[in-house]
Motif scaffolding. Structure first.
Motif, PDB file in Angstrom:
ATOM      1  N   LEU A  96      34.669  18.355  26.162  1.00 45.98           N
ATOM      2  CA  LEU A  96      34.764  18.381  27.613  1.00 45.98           C
ATOM      3  C   LEU A  96      36.188  18.720  28.041  1.00 45.98           C
ATOM      4  O   LEU A  96      37.138  18.027  27.688  1.00 45.98           O
ATOM      5  CB  LEU A  96      34.355  17.016  28.166  1.00 45.98           C
ATOM      6  N   LYS A  97      36.328  19.836  28.777  1.00 47.11           N
ATOM      7  CA  LYS A  97      37.664  20.213  29.263  1.00 47.11           C
ATOM      8  C   LYS A  97      37.525  21.133  30.463  1.00 47.11           C
ATOM      9  O   LYS A  97      36.521  21.829  30.645  1.00 47.11           O
ATOM     10  CB  LYS A  97      38.484  20.869  28.166  1.00 47.11           C
ATOM     11  N   TRP A  98      38.550  21.119  31.293  1.00 49.56           N
ATOM     12  CA  TRP A  98      38.589  21.944  32.491  1.00 49.56           C
ATOM     13  C   TRP A  98      38.794  23.400  32.102  1.00 49.56           C
ATOM     14  O   TRP A  98      39.644  23.735  31.279  1.00 49.56           O
ATOM     15  CB  TRP A  98      39.707  21.487  33.420  1.00 49.56           C
ATOM     16  N   ASN A  99      37.990  24.284  32.711  1.00 44.05           N
ATOM     17  CA  ASN A  99      38.111  25.717  32.487  1.00 44.05           C
ATOM     18  C   ASN A  99      38.686  26.314  33.765  1.00 44.05           C
ATOM     19  O   ASN A  99      37.975  26.440  34.772  1.00 44.05           O
ATOM     20  CB  ASN A  99      36.737  26.308  32.154  1.00 44.05           C
ATOM     21  N   GLU A 100      39.958  26.641  33.733  1.00 45.47           N
ATOM     22  CA  GLU A 100      40.662  27.143  34.917  1.00 45.47           C
ATOM     23  C   GLU A 100      40.020  28.430  35.441  1.00 45.47           C
ATOM     24  O   GLU A 100      39.863  28.601  36.651  1.00 45.47           O
ATOM     25  CB  GLU A 100      42.143  27.384  34.574  1.00 45.47           C
ATOM     26  N   ALA A 101      39.626  29.320  34.558  1.00 44.55           N
ATOM     27  CA  ALA A 101      39.050  30.602  34.973  1.00 44.55           C
ATOM     28  C   ALA A 101      37.738  30.410  35.736  1.00 44.55           C
ATOM     29  O   ALA A 101      37.483  31.095  36.727  1.00 44.55           O
ATOM     30  CB  ALA A 101      38.822  31.495  33.760  1.00 44.55           C
ATOM     31  N   ARG A 102      36.922  29.482  35.275  1.00 46.37           N
ATOM     32  CA  ARG A 102      35.620  29.247  35.931  1.00 46.37           C
ATOM     33  C   ARG A 102      35.707  28.203  37.026  1.00 46.37           C
ATOM     34  O   ARG A 102      34.760  28.015  37.777  1.00 46.37           O
ATOM     35  CB  ARG A 102      34.579  28.768  34.903  1.00 46.37           C
ATOM     36  N   GLN A 103      36.801  27.442  37.073  1.00 41.59           N
ATOM     37  CA  GLN A 103      36.955  26.336  38.017  1.00 41.59           C
ATOM     38  C   GLN A 103      35.818  25.325  37.849  1.00 41.59           C
ATOM     39  O   GLN A 103      35.266  24.798  38.815  1.00 41.59           O
ATOM     40  CB  GLN A 103      37.022  26.853  39.462  1.00 41.59           C
ATOM     41  N   SER A 104      35.490  25.065  36.594  1.00 39.52           N
ATOM     42  CA  SER A 104      34.445  24.109  36.223  1.00 39.52           C
ATOM     43  C   SER A 104      34.789  23.532  34.862  1.00 39.52           C
ATOM     44  O   SER A 104      35.634  24.078  34.143  1.00 39.52           O
ATOM     45  CB  SER A 104      33.083  24.800  36.118  1.00 39.52           C
ATOM     46  N   TYR A 105      34.085  22.470  34.505  1.00 32.41           N
ATOM     47  CA  TYR A 105      34.290  21.869  33.193  1.00 32.41           C
ATOM     48  C   TYR A 105      33.396  22.542  32.161  1.00 32.41           C
ATOM     49  O   TYR A 105      32.224  22.822  32.415  1.00 32.41           O
ATOM     50  CB  TYR A 105      33.973  20.373  33.237  1.00 32.41           C
ATOM     51  N   ASP A 106      33.972  22.803  31.004  1.00 35.97           N
ATOM     52  CA  ASP A 106      33.191  23.205  29.838  1.00 35.97           C
ATOM     53  C   ASP A 106      32.761  21.914  29.158  1.00 35.97           C
ATOM     54  O   ASP A 106      33.502  20.927  29.156  1.00 35.97           O
ATOM     55  CB  ASP A 106      34.037  24.026  28.867  1.00 35.97           C
TER      56      ASP A 106
END
Length: 161
Positions: A96-106
């Motif tokens: 679980l980590k923040w995906n800056e490009a998608r502006q959502s959590y992976d």
């Protein structure tokens, strides 16, 4: 209905917040244990991935569904991660980590074997459910009998009048 569900969601969050902020160490452990047990089943609750969902495409076309399983799951993860931070619980997903490009959590890969096992009738409660239904039917016999007797009495009064 949405207002009702929002109320229950808020009520649950408030109860967890109280336990995590003012509760005993045992209560905090209980909350974390519940999160650990229910995280993955909660993600499965939205249904299989869109690529494996038999009826999703048709349901979307017919307007029965407006948001796909994968989109709903992502919205849930994005909201829940923020709530977990406020509560002070950790989510049991090392990926679980923040995906800056998608502006959502992976988030990590879901092991769908448990989901399909339950859907195919081999879950931990699958044997208990039919027995519970039979018991509820049997226990409710008096209610059905009373309703039938009441209706007969009402019909007799109507015929007599």
């Amino acid at each position: 209905m949405c207002k009702e569900e929002s109320f229950h969601q808020r009520q649950g969050f408030d109860a967890l917040f109280t336990m995590m902020s003012q509760g005993t160490p045992e209560q905090r452990e209980m909350v974390q244990d519940a999160v650990n047990r229910w995280w993955w089943p909660s993600l499965m609750m939205f249904g299989p991935p869109d690529s494996e969902s038999t009826h999703s495409t048709q349901s979307m076309r017919w307007g029965i569904k407006r948001i796909s399983n994968d989109e709903l799951r992502q919205k849930f993860v994005d909201a829940t991660v923020e709530q977990a931070k406020v509560l002070g619980v950790s989510l049991p997903d090392p990926d679980l980590k923040w995906n800056e490009a998608r502006q959502s959590y992976d988030f990590g890969a879901i092991d769908w074997s448990e989901f399909w096992n339950v859907v195919n009738g081999h879950g931990p409660c699958n044997r208990e459910r039919p027995a519970a239904r039979v018991k509820a039917w049997d226990d409710g016999a008096w209610v059905r009998e009373a309703a039938i007797a009441h209706e007969r009495k009402k019909q007799l009064k109507t015929k007599a009048a």
